[in-house]
Scaffold this active site. Structure first.
Site, PDB file in Angstrom:
ATOM      1  N   ASN A   6     -19.933 -37.579  -4.698  1.00 50.29           N
ATOM      2  CA  ASN A   6     -19.993 -36.278  -4.022  1.00 50.29           C
ATOM      3  C   ASN A   6     -18.879 -35.397  -4.584  1.00 50.29           C
ATOM      4  O   ASN A   6     -17.708 -35.617  -4.290  1.00 50.29           O
ATOM      5  CB  ASN A   6     -19.807 -36.476  -2.507  1.00 50.29           C
ATOM      6  CG  ASN A   6     -19.697 -35.152  -1.773  1.00 50.29           C
ATOM      7  OD1 ASN A   6     -20.076 -34.102  -2.300  1.00 50.29           O
ATOM      8  ND2 ASN A   6     -19.178 -35.200  -0.551  1.00 50.29           N
ATOM      9  N   LYS A   8     -18.308 -32.311  -3.928  1.00 49.90           N
ATOM     10  CA  LYS A   8     -17.849 -31.265  -2.982  1.00 49.90           C
ATOM     11  C   LYS A   8     -17.805 -29.916  -3.710  1.00 49.90           C
ATOM     12  O   LYS A   8     -18.707 -29.619  -4.474  1.00 49.90           O
ATOM     13  CB  LYS A   8     -16.492 -31.655  -2.402  1.00 49.90           C
ATOM     14  CG  LYS A   8     -16.462 -33.096  -1.902  1.00 49.90           C
ATOM     15  CD  LYS A   8     -15.280 -33.404  -1.071  1.00 49.90           C
ATOM     16  CE  LYS A   8     -15.263 -34.878  -0.753  1.00 49.90           C
ATOM     17  NZ  LYS A   8     -14.486 -35.212   0.410  1.00 49.90           N
ATOM     18  N   HIS A  91     -23.014 -34.345   5.939  1.00 50.46           N
ATOM     19  CA  HIS A  91     -21.657 -34.792   5.584  1.00 50.46           C
ATOM     20  C   HIS A  91     -20.675 -34.300   6.649  1.00 50.46           C
ATOM     21  O   HIS A  91     -20.846 -33.223   7.214  1.00 50.46           O
ATOM     22  CB  HIS A  91     -21.288 -34.246   4.205  1.00 50.46           C
ATOM     23  CG  HIS A  91     -20.035 -34.847   3.653  1.00 50.46           C
ATOM     24  ND1 HIS A  91     -18.786 -34.408   4.022  1.00 50.46           N
ATOM     25  CD2 HIS A  91     -19.845 -35.861   2.780  1.00 50.46           C
ATOM     26  CE1 HIS A  91     -17.876 -35.137   3.386  1.00 50.46           C
ATOM     27  NE2 HIS A  91     -18.491 -36.026   2.627  1.00 50.46           N
ATOM     28  N   GLU A  93     -17.875 -32.984   6.435  1.00 55.48           N
ATOM     29  CA  GLU A  93     -17.291 -31.651   6.178  1.00 55.48           C
ATOM     30  C   GLU A  93     -18.257 -30.550   6.588  1.00 55.48           C
ATOM     31  O   GLU A  93     -17.832 -29.477   7.018  1.00 55.48           O
ATOM     32  CB  GLU A  93     -16.871 -31.544   4.698  1.00 55.48           C
ATOM     33  CG  GLU A  93     -15.635 -32.386   4.435  1.00 55.48           C
ATOM     34  CD  GLU A  93     -15.486 -32.881   3.009  1.00 55.48           C
ATOM     35  OE1 GLU A  93     -16.176 -32.373   2.107  1.00 55.48           O
ATOM     36  OE2 GLU A  93     -14.668 -33.801   2.802  1.00 55.48           O
ATOM     37  N   GLU A 157     -19.514 -43.049   6.897  1.00 57.23           N
ATOM     38  CA  GLU A 157     -18.274 -42.450   6.419  1.00 57.23           C
ATOM     39  C   GLU A 157     -17.359 -42.156   7.602  1.00 57.23           C
ATOM     40  O   GLU A 157     -17.475 -41.082   8.224  1.00 57.23           O
ATOM     41  CB  GLU A 157     -18.571 -41.139   5.691  1.00 57.23           C
ATOM     42  CG  GLU A 157     -19.451 -41.299   4.485  1.00 57.23           C
ATOM     43  CD  GLU A 157     -19.169 -40.227   3.450  1.00 57.23           C
ATOM     44  OE1 GLU A 157     -18.740 -40.589   2.356  1.00 57.23           O
ATOM     45  OE2 GLU A 157     -19.332 -39.042   3.757  1.00 57.23           O
ATOM     46  N   GLY A 163     -11.043 -38.561   2.139  1.00 58.10           N
ATOM     47  CA  GLY A 163     -10.024 -37.754   1.468  1.00 58.10           C
ATOM     48  C   GLY A 163      -8.615 -38.011   1.960  1.00 58.10           C
ATOM     49  O   GLY A 163      -7.699 -37.241   1.666  1.00 58.10           O
ATOM     50  N   SER A 193     -12.525 -42.733   0.854  1.00 62.44           N
ATOM     51  CA  SER A 193     -11.438 -43.141  -0.037  1.00 62.44           C
ATOM     52  C   SER A 193     -11.760 -44.402  -0.840  1.00 62.44           C
ATOM     53  O   SER A 193     -10.892 -45.263  -1.029  1.00 62.44           O
ATOM     54  CB  SER A 193     -10.134 -43.304   0.748  1.00 62.44           C
ATOM     55  OG  SER A 193      -9.752 -42.058   1.317  1.00 62.44           O
TER      56      SER A 193
HETATM   57  C1  PEP Z   1     -16.923 -38.031   0.632  1.00 67.85           C
HETATM   58  O1  PEP Z   1     -16.717 -36.879   0.286  1.00 67.85           O
HETATM   59  O2  PEP Z   1     -18.046 -38.337   1.035  1.00 67.85           O
HETATM   60  C2  PEP Z   1     -15.837 -39.005   0.531  1.00 67.85           C
HETATM   61  C3  PEP Z   1     -16.045 -40.229   0.942  1.00 67.85           C
HETATM   62  O3  PEP Z   1     -14.641 -38.559  -0.005  1.00 67.85           O
HETATM   63  P1  PEP Z   1     -13.390 -39.472  -0.488  1.00 67.85           P
HETATM   64  O4  PEP Z   1     -13.962 -40.581  -1.334  1.00 67.85           O
HETATM   65  O5  PEP Z   1     -12.522 -38.517  -1.274  1.00 67.85           O
HETATM   66  O6  PEP Z   1     -12.729 -39.983   0.737  1.00 67.85           O
END
Ligand code: PEP
Length: 233
Positions: A6, A8, A91, A93, A157, A163, A193
């Site tokens: 992803n 973003k 997601h 976000e 998630e 992040g 992460s």
């Molecule tokens: C994501 O954006 O779905 C995500 C898991 O980000 P990160 O790996 O940076 O935590």
């Protein structure tokens, strides 16, 4: 195993094309399905750079109508026209910053699937919800807005792990994935992460069918390393 990156709000069309060419040349393992999720305006250049490969290009969201007066949105038919294979939906976000709800995410998932896209639908609890012991209830509510489809994948998630450099333990991921699978029998990815040095441990759990990778998917070496770790898991 499925590994999805992803991106973003990173990588415009030129950078996306250059990254995808590197990905194409990276000799990724054959037994891992690989997907990238660029920003809307970079989708077409990613599709072109990955033509004749098995690497899929996904959008980061998709509207629930086919067309209409929805400024700033993009629909499944428009995504299909540029060769997009699937989309993320819901997601955290989008939920946190853009008012996405379980209902709107559910409507987007249905429309995307009906429009011929594959879908990775995201669910997961906030830190406060975990600390109040609400993780399972949140997962049940979010997954409850979805219906089984052979082209549906769910990404677990935990919001507190996205992040932040914090990851769920493999045991936490396994437990949440089992809950999801008890509700819908679909592949479940872990996201939060994921990095080259923790990927193998997380992907080694039986209920973990792959990973949704944010930050570490922006760098070709770390993304390729995660794909290789998936192949060995
Ligand atoms: C994501 O954006 O779905 C995500 C898991 O980000 P990160 O790996 O940076 O935590």
């Amino acid at each position: 195993m499925l590994i999805a990156g992803n991106w973003k709000m990173y990588k415009g069309p030129r950078e996306a094309a250059a990254f995808c060419r590197e990905l194409r040349d990276a000799a990724l393992p054959d037994d891992v399905d690989v997907v990238v999720c660029p920003p809307y305006v970079s989708l077409e250049s990613a599709v072109q750079a990955l033509a004749d490969t098995e690497i899929g290009v996904f959008a980061q969201s998709c509207h629930w109508e086919r067309e209409g007066a929805f400024t700033g949105e993009v629909s499944a038919p428009i995504l299909r026209e540029v060769g997009v294979y699937g989309t993320l939906v819901g997601h955290s976000e989008r939920r946190q910053w853009f008012g996405e709800t379980d209902d709107s995410a559910g409507a987007r998932v249905r429309a995307a699937l009906e429009g011929g896209l594959h879908v990775i639908a995201c669910v997961g609890e906030t830190l406060a919800e975990r600390e109040y012991g609400e993780t399972e209830a949140v997962i049940r509510r979010q997954v409850g807005a979805l219906e089984y489809d052979e082209n549906l994948v769910i990404a677990y998630e935990p919001v507190w792990a996205i992040g932040t450099g914090r990851t769920a333990t493999p045991e936490m991921a396994q437990e949440a994935h089992e809950t999801i699978k008890s509700l819908l029998d679909v592949p479940v990815l872990y996201g939060g992460s994921v990095k080259p040095d923790n990927a193998a441990e997380l992907l080694g759990r039986p209920a973990v069918d792959g990973a949704l990778v944010g930050g570490a998917s922006l760098d070709i070496d770390s993304f390729a390393a995660i794909c290789r770790a998936a192949s060995r898991s």
